[in-house]
Design an enzyme around this catalytic site. Structure first.
Site, PDB file in Angstrom:
ATOM      1  N   LYS A 277      26.275  12.639  55.347  1.00  0.00           N
ATOM      2  CA  LYS A 277      25.075  12.265  54.596  1.00  0.00           C
ATOM      3  C   LYS A 277      25.373  11.529  53.281  1.00  0.00           C
ATOM      4  O   LYS A 277      24.631  10.645  52.890  1.00  0.00           O
ATOM      5  CB  LYS A 277      24.221  13.504  54.318  1.00  0.00           C
TER       6      LYS A 277
ATOM      7  N   ASP B  60      14.356  14.873  54.363  1.00  0.00           N
ATOM      8  CA  ASP B  60      14.252  16.347  54.281  1.00  0.00           C
ATOM      9  C   ASP B  60      13.190  16.785  53.264  1.00  0.00           C
ATOM     10  O   ASP B  60      12.395  17.680  53.531  1.00  0.00           O
ATOM     11  CB  ASP B  60      15.593  16.976  53.904  1.00  0.00           C
TER      12      ASP B  60
ATOM     13  N   GLY C 117      21.822  23.212  46.393  1.00  0.00           N
ATOM     14  CA  GLY C 117      22.661  22.517  47.379  1.00  0.00           C
ATOM     15  C   GLY C 117      21.932  21.311  47.951  1.00  0.00           C
ATOM     16  O   GLY C 117      21.018  20.771  47.316  1.00  0.00           O
TER      17      GLY C 117
HETATM   18  P1  NDP Z   1      24.408  23.906  50.819  1.00  0.00           P
HETATM   19  O1  NDP Z   1      25.702  24.523  51.210  1.00  0.00           O
HETATM   20  O2  NDP Z   1      24.378  22.511  50.355  1.00  0.00           O
HETATM   21  O3  NDP Z   1      23.695  24.819  49.707  1.00  0.00           O
HETATM   22  C1  NDP Z   1      23.658  26.197  49.840  1.00  0.00           C
HETATM   23  C2  NDP Z   1      22.949  26.799  48.643  1.00  0.00           C
HETATM   24  O4  NDP Z   1      22.894  28.216  48.829  1.00  0.00           O
HETATM   25  C3  NDP Z   1      23.677  26.557  47.322  1.00  0.00           C
HETATM   26  O5  NDP Z   1      22.744  26.476  46.283  1.00  0.00           O
HETATM   27  C4  NDP Z   1      24.521  27.834  47.215  1.00  0.00           C
HETATM   28  O6  NDP Z   1      24.893  28.150  45.896  1.00  0.00           O
HETATM   29  C5  NDP Z   1      23.544  28.858  47.720  1.00  0.00           C
HETATM   30  N1  NDP Z   1      24.195  30.096  48.164  1.00  0.00           N
HETATM   31  C6  NDP Z   1      24.913  30.296  49.283  1.00  0.00           C
HETATM   32  N2  NDP Z   1      25.345  31.563  49.356  1.00  0.00           N
HETATM   33  C7  NDP Z   1      24.902  32.180  48.234  1.00  0.00           C
HETATM   34  C8  NDP Z   1      25.019  33.497  47.728  1.00  0.00           C
HETATM   35  N3  NDP Z   1      25.686  34.449  48.381  1.00  0.00           N
HETATM   36  N4  NDP Z   1      24.425  33.784  46.539  1.00  0.00           N
HETATM   37  C9  NDP Z   1      23.736  32.836  45.866  1.00  0.00           C
HETATM   38  N5  NDP Z   1      23.584  31.569  46.294  1.00  0.00           N
HETATM   39  C10 NDP Z   1      24.163  31.242  47.478  1.00  0.00           C
HETATM   40  O7  NDP Z   1      23.490  24.086  52.126  1.00  0.00           O
HETATM   41  P2  NDP Z   1      22.171  23.281  52.511  1.00  0.00           P
HETATM   42  O8  NDP Z   1      21.413  22.994  51.285  1.00  0.00           O
HETATM   43  O9  NDP Z   1      22.521  22.181  53.412  1.00  0.00           O
HETATM   44  O10 NDP Z   1      21.398  24.369  53.385  1.00  0.00           O
HETATM   45  C11 NDP Z   1      20.753  25.478  52.787  1.00  0.00           C
HETATM   46  C12 NDP Z   1      19.824  26.111  53.816  1.00  0.00           C
HETATM   47  O11 NDP Z   1      18.801  25.191  54.160  1.00  0.00           O
HETATM   48  C13 NDP Z   1      20.485  26.493  55.132  1.00  0.00           C
HETATM   49  O12 NDP Z   1      19.972  27.754  55.532  1.00  0.00           O
HETATM   50  C14 NDP Z   1      20.040  25.405  56.093  1.00  0.00           C
HETATM   51  O13 NDP Z   1      19.980  25.851  57.424  1.00  0.00           O
HETATM   52  C15 NDP Z   1      18.650  25.135  55.557  1.00  0.00           C
HETATM   53  N6  NDP Z   1      18.149  23.777  55.855  1.00  0.00           N
HETATM   54  C16 NDP Z   1      16.917  23.690  56.440  1.00  0.00           C
HETATM   55  C17 NDP Z   1      16.368  22.466  56.706  1.00  0.00           C
HETATM   56  C18 NDP Z   1      15.021  22.400  57.345  1.00  0.00           C
HETATM   57  O14 NDP Z   1      14.620  21.306  57.764  1.00  0.00           O
HETATM   58  N7  NDP Z   1      14.287  23.479  57.415  1.00  0.00           N
HETATM   59  C19 NDP Z   1      17.083  21.214  56.377  1.00  0.00           C
HETATM   60  C20 NDP Z   1      18.362  21.415  55.728  1.00  0.00           C
HETATM   61  C21 NDP Z   1      18.869  22.670  55.512  1.00  0.00           C
HETATM   62  P3  NDP Z   1      26.363  27.729  45.285  1.00  0.00           P
HETATM   63  O15 NDP Z   1      26.191  26.326  44.807  1.00  0.00           O
HETATM   64  O16 NDP Z   1      26.555  28.675  44.166  1.00  0.00           O
HETATM   65  O17 NDP Z   1      27.334  27.892  46.386  1.00  0.00           O
END
Ligand code: NDP
Length: 291
Positions: free
Chosen positions: A72, A108, A134
């Protein structure tokens, strides 16, 4: 069903892995229902072949392409133009082939905003809180800011990523005039005061996703209230712990399935100029995700 002809155009998904995606089902159904002479296939594209694969969109006169992880961000380098959201985010999930000119979009955030609208949540001109910074979160924040959400409080874990995300949020705020503030997810006091003035809570972290379905990104459910709708980007499980808690508080609770549907609908519209028949695709998507 459409017959493949000499005029059939190709579209598809570049990702790694690409084979698990729901997009071929969505777009194939949409092409067939609307009579668009095109097919949609999944391609496992290796990172070192991304540039050539994007060039192939021109060479093969493809309709366009969707992109998913890990391409992406890198793909933004190989297109001719970017939409405003794509430029601000630095990522694309859709390329449109406009007679050889490749335009990169990210749908998105559009999908999330459309899902809110379809579910009766009016957030334009109001305030929201979002958990996570994220990929999904950044797309939602940017589109919300472009569409005219007044203020967004963003909560993320305070590590190196937090330092990286701050300049990007500042740039989005500057260009859109949306008030965006970044906070530490562990700061419960701030979270409580942000939620008290918010009209919407969005979870864009991975917390609550299968298999960790008993976890919630909120430290306590008592932060929720009946007039605070909750949107969770997660669609598997269809009801996260957070959404269950929101329902118990008497609030509207929406999962990420419609976001997935409407990000696809936005790409379909960009490629074909037509509305995706979402009422036909939504049940198919629900059925397939359950399997
Ligand atoms: P990223 O890896 O880019 O981001 C993940 C986010 O979750 C970050 O902010 C991360 O924080 C946080 N995070 C993960 N684990 C923890 C934890 N234990 N405690 C606190 N914060 C946490 O992933 P994406 O943004 O790509 O995806 C996120 C979610 O969105 C997924 O579940 C994905 O399936 C869903 N999604 C849904 C879509 C839809 O169309 N419905 C489209 C795209 C994604 P940190 O920076 O601190 O790691």
């Amino acid at each position: 069903k459409n017959e493949i002809s000499g005029r059939t155009r190709l579209s598809g998904l570049y990702a790694l892995p690409a084979r698990h995606s729901f997009s071929p089902l969505m777009h194939t159904t949409a092409f067939q229902t609307t009579g668009v002479d095109a097919v949609y296939l999944s391609f496992d594209v290796q990172p070192e072949r991304l540039e050539q694969s994007i060039q192939a969109i021109r060479d093969l006169e493809m309709l366009g392409i969707n992109l998913s992880m890990p391409h992406k961000m890198e793909a933004t380098k190989y297109v001719d133009e970017l939409s405003q959201a794509a430029r601000l985010i630095g990522a694309i999930n859709t390329i449109v082939n406009q007679n050889g000119k490749l335009v990169g979009h990210i749908t998105d955030g559009i999908g999330c905003m459309e899902s809110l609208k379809q579910n009766g949540i009016e957030i334009i001109g109001k305030r929201m809180t979002i958990l996570g910074a994220g990929g999904a979160a950044t797309a939602i924040i940017t589109q919300a800011a472009i569409d005219g959400v007044k203020a967004i409080d963003v909560f993320n874990r305070k590590d190196a990523f937090y330092e990286k995300i701050e300049p990007k949020l500042a740039m989005i705020a500057k260009e859109t005039h949306c008030q965006i503030h970044l906070h530490d997810l562990a700061d419960e006091k701030q979270l409580s005061s942000s939620l008290a003035v918010s009209d919407l809570l969005v979870n864009a972290t991975t917390i609550g996703m299968a298999p960790e379905t008993e976890q919630s990104p909120l430290p306590k459910a008592s932060l929720l209230r009946h007039d605070l709708p909750v949107f969770d980007v997660i669609y598997h499980p269809s009801e996260t712990k957070l959404l269950k808690d929101a329902k118990e508080a008497g609030a509207k609770a929406i999962n990420g399935l419609d976001m997935l549907l409407y990000q696809g609908a936005a790409a379909f519209k960009l490629w074909t100029g037509k509305e995706m028949p979402v009422e036909k695709i939504q049940p198919l998507l629900e059925e397939t995700i359950k399997k």
